[in-house]
Design a protein around this motif. Sequence first.
Motif, PDB file in Angstrom:
ATOM      1  N   ALA A  90       0.826  -1.203   0.000  1.00 15.34           N
ATOM      2  CA  ALA A  90       0.000   0.000   0.000  1.00 15.34           C
ATOM      3  C   ALA A  90       0.865   1.260   0.000  1.00 15.34           C
ATOM      4  CB  ALA A  90      -0.921  -0.011   1.219  1.00 15.34           C
ATOM      5  N   PHE A  91       1.976   1.226   0.715  1.00 18.52           N
ATOM      6  CA  PHE A  91       2.895   2.362   0.774  1.00 18.52           C
ATOM      7  C   PHE A  91       3.450   2.677  -0.611  1.00 18.52           C
ATOM      8  CE2 PHE A  91       7.397   3.726   1.778  1.00 18.52           C
ATOM      9  CZ  PHE A  91       7.057   5.033   2.116  1.00 18.52           C
ATOM     10  N   LEU A 100       2.009   2.037 -14.066  1.00 18.91           N
ATOM     11  CA  LEU A 100       2.173   0.676 -13.568  1.00 18.91           C
ATOM     12  C   LEU A 100       1.552   0.539 -12.176  1.00 18.91           C
ATOM     13  CD1 LEU A 100       3.316  -2.163 -13.854  1.00 18.91           C
ATOM     14  CD2 LEU A 100       5.500  -1.321 -12.938  1.00 18.91           C
ATOM     15  N   ALA A 101       1.771   1.541 -11.325  1.00 19.43           N
ATOM     16  CA  ALA A 101       1.183   1.504  -9.987  1.00 19.43           C
ATOM     17  C   ALA A 101      -0.337   1.546 -10.060  1.00 19.43           C
ATOM     18  CB  ALA A 101       1.709   2.668  -9.150  1.00 19.43           C
ATOM     19  N   SER A 102      -0.861   2.373 -10.966  1.00 17.30           N
ATOM     20  CA  SER A 102      -2.314   2.438 -11.139  1.00 17.30           C
ATOM     21  C   SER A 102      -2.876   1.095 -11.616  1.00 17.30           C
ATOM     22  CB  SER A 102      -2.664   3.533 -12.145  1.00 17.30           C
ATOM     23  OG  SER A 102      -4.053   3.590 -12.361  1.00 17.30           O
ATOM     24  N   ALA A 103      -2.137   0.441 -12.514  1.00 14.80           N
ATOM     25  CA  ALA A 103      -2.575  -0.873 -13.002  1.00 14.80           C
ATOM     26  C   ALA A 103      -2.521  -1.911 -11.891  1.00 14.80           C
ATOM     27  CB  ALA A 103      -1.699  -1.305 -14.177  1.00 14.80           C
ATOM     28  N   MET A 104      -1.475  -1.862 -11.075  1.00 13.06           N
ATOM     29  CA  MET A 104      -1.360  -2.803  -9.963  1.00 13.06           C
ATOM     30  C   MET A 104      -2.501  -2.622  -8.966  1.00 13.06           C
ATOM     31  SD  MET A 104       1.106  -4.915 -10.322  1.00 13.06           S
ATOM     32  CE  MET A 104       1.171  -5.501  -8.639  1.00 13.06           C
ATOM     33  N   GLU A 105      -2.863  -1.375  -8.707  1.00 10.74           N
ATOM     34  CA  GLU A 105      -3.974  -1.112  -7.791  1.00 10.74           C
ATOM     35  C   GLU A 105      -5.273  -1.697  -8.338  1.00 10.74           C
ATOM     36  OE1 GLU A 105      -6.043   2.652  -5.426  1.00 10.74           O
ATOM     37  OE2 GLU A 105      -4.292   2.965  -6.711  1.00 10.74           O
ATOM     38  N   LYS A 106      -5.472  -1.578  -9.637  1.00  8.27           N
ATOM     39  CA  LYS A 106      -6.673  -2.140 -10.248  1.00  8.27           C
ATOM     40  C   LYS A 106      -6.657  -3.665 -10.174  1.00  8.27           C
ATOM     41  CE  LYS A 106      -7.415   1.725 -13.389  1.00  8.27           C
ATOM     42  NZ  LYS A 106      -7.429   2.191 -14.802  1.00  8.27           N
ATOM     43  N   ILE A 107      -5.462  -4.256 -10.301  1.00  8.41           N
ATOM     44  CA  ILE A 107      -5.353  -5.711 -10.188  1.00  8.41           C
ATOM     45  C   ILE A 107      -5.738  -6.168  -8.788  1.00  8.41           C
ATOM     46  CG2 ILE A 107      -3.714  -7.631 -10.165  1.00  8.41           C
ATOM     47  CD1 ILE A 107      -2.230  -6.245 -12.459  1.00  8.41           C
ATOM     48  N   PHE A 108      -5.289  -5.435  -7.771  1.00  8.57           N
ATOM     49  CA  PHE A 108      -5.694  -5.759  -6.399  1.00  8.57           C
ATOM     50  C   PHE A 108      -7.210  -5.651  -6.255  1.00  8.57           C
ATOM     51  CE2 PHE A 108      -1.243  -4.974  -5.018  1.00  8.57           C
ATOM     52  CZ  PHE A 108      -1.083  -6.102  -4.226  1.00  8.57           C
ATOM     53  N   SER A 109      -7.800  -4.633  -6.877  1.00  8.19           N
ATOM     54  CA  SER A 109      -9.250  -4.445  -6.778  1.00  8.19           C
ATOM     55  C   SER A 109     -10.005  -5.594  -7.442  1.00  8.19           C
ATOM     56  CB  SER A 109      -9.657  -3.117  -7.417  1.00  8.19           C
ATOM     57  OG  SER A 109      -9.016  -2.028  -6.772  1.00  8.19           O
ATOM     58  N   LEU A 110      -9.413  -6.189  -8.470  1.00  8.63           N
ATOM     59  CA  LEU A 110     -10.064  -7.309  -9.145  1.00  8.63           C
ATOM     60  C   LEU A 110     -10.214  -8.520  -8.237  1.00  8.63           C
ATOM     61  CD1 LEU A 110      -8.427  -7.191 -12.697  1.00  8.63           C
ATOM     62  CD2 LEU A 110     -10.774  -6.580 -12.081  1.00  8.63           C
ATOM     63  N   LEU A 155      -5.766   0.467   2.926  1.00  5.00           N
ATOM     64  CA  LEU A 155      -4.559   1.148   3.393  1.00  5.00           C
ATOM     65  C   LEU A 155      -4.064   2.190   2.394  1.00  5.00           C
ATOM     66  CD1 LEU A 155      -2.640  -1.867   4.974  1.00  5.00           C
ATOM     67  CD2 LEU A 155      -3.763   0.016   6.174  1.00  5.00           C
ATOM     68  N   VAL A 156      -4.225   1.925   1.117  1.00  8.06           N
ATOM     69  CA  VAL A 156      -3.811   2.906   0.107  1.00  8.06           C
ATOM     70  C   VAL A 156      -4.587   4.204   0.278  1.00  8.06           C
ATOM     71  CG1 VAL A 156      -3.966   3.447  -2.354  1.00  8.06           C
ATOM     72  CG2 VAL A 156      -2.934   1.310  -1.631  1.00  8.06           C
ATOM     73  N   GLN A 157      -5.881   4.097   0.516  1.00 12.07           N
ATOM     74  CA  GLN A 157      -6.698   5.305   0.664  1.00 12.07           C
ATOM     75  C   GLN A 157      -6.281   6.108   1.895  1.00 12.07           C
ATOM     76  OE1 GLN A 157      -8.503   5.993  -1.937  1.00 12.07           O
ATOM     77  NE2 GLN A 157      -7.883   3.979  -2.711  1.00 12.07           N
ATOM     78  N   PHE A 158      -5.912   5.437   2.961  1.00 12.50           N
ATOM     79  CA  PHE A 158      -5.461   6.151   4.155  1.00 12.50           C
ATOM     80  C   PHE A 158      -4.107   6.806   3.923  1.00 12.50           C
ATOM     81  CE2 PHE A 158      -8.818   4.027   6.423  1.00 12.50           C
ATOM     82  CZ  PHE A 158      -9.065   4.859   7.502  1.00 12.50           C
ATOM     83  N   MET A 159      -3.208   6.091   3.277  1.00 14.53           N
ATOM     84  CA  MET A 159      -1.865   6.637   3.079  1.00 14.53           C
ATOM     85  C   MET A 159      -1.851   7.814   2.124  1.00 14.53           C
ATOM     86  SD  MET A 159       0.593   3.258   3.091  1.00 14.53           S
ATOM     87  CE  MET A 159       0.762   2.258   4.577  1.00 14.53           C
TER      88      MET A 159
END
Length: 275
Positions: A90-91, A100-110, A155-159
């Motif tokens: 998340a950090f 790439l980070a945006s794509a990784m975040e979307k992968i986690f959301s999937l 955690l991403v949203q909080f950070m």
Amino acid sequence: MKLGKRWLPAHLLVWTYAVLLIVPLYYFLASAFKSNEEIFAHPFALPSSFGFGNFRTAYDSADLGTAVVNSALVTVLALALTLLLALPAAFALARSTSRLASAMEKIFSLGFLIPTFAALFPTFLLAAATGLFHTRLFMVFFLPATAMPLSVVILVQFMRTIPREMEEAARMDGASTYTVLRHIYIPMCLPGIATVLLLNFLTFWNEYLYSLIIIGPDPEQRTVQVALPTLKAITGTDYGVLTAGTVLTLVPVWVVYTVLQKRMQKALINGAVKA
């Protein structure tokens, strides 16, 4: 008076909802002290006695002591591993602005889209291939994998709410990436961490399907959710004993919720204010 009348429907809804919660809870707790005859004859009456016979029978019959220890061991280790993996992930995602980070975040959301039972057969094969089938250790490694999507997203949203100036000031003082994470981001994300811990604790503690298949019914290794159904087989249809056993397994949940509820409420309030 006008303001009071306006709030009357809201008060009625709140009290109705409270009654809908309290009545089943009262029935559940009262049944733990009753025999089958009392439960069916007078379901909402107070127990004739408040003895702990049903609790002793449930504890001894299903060996709940060992089951609670097994569940606690698996849950605590899985929670620790979840935070160990989710916090750095998340950090990194919160600080990065790359595609790439945006794509990784979307992968986690999937990960939210994958039904739990869909991974049952591959998980079974993986447990057999690693030699960890019928062990608690595999569940310690497996449960964090199921919790990563929710944990990372929260955690991403909080950070992202932490000002970057704080990190820049720490960098100027010679702080490393690990130091920034440990001394700035983690302390300021405690409400989010508490939310992740509480939600994952409830999921890990109540997990049944994978615990039944991977760990199995071995009394020395089974968790509480696997041990509880054996009460019905052992004691027949003694619902008082079954209810008492369920109450015993809910005590750790109540303790954890009591400890973390203030942090979680703070996280929800902060999120509502920022929204």
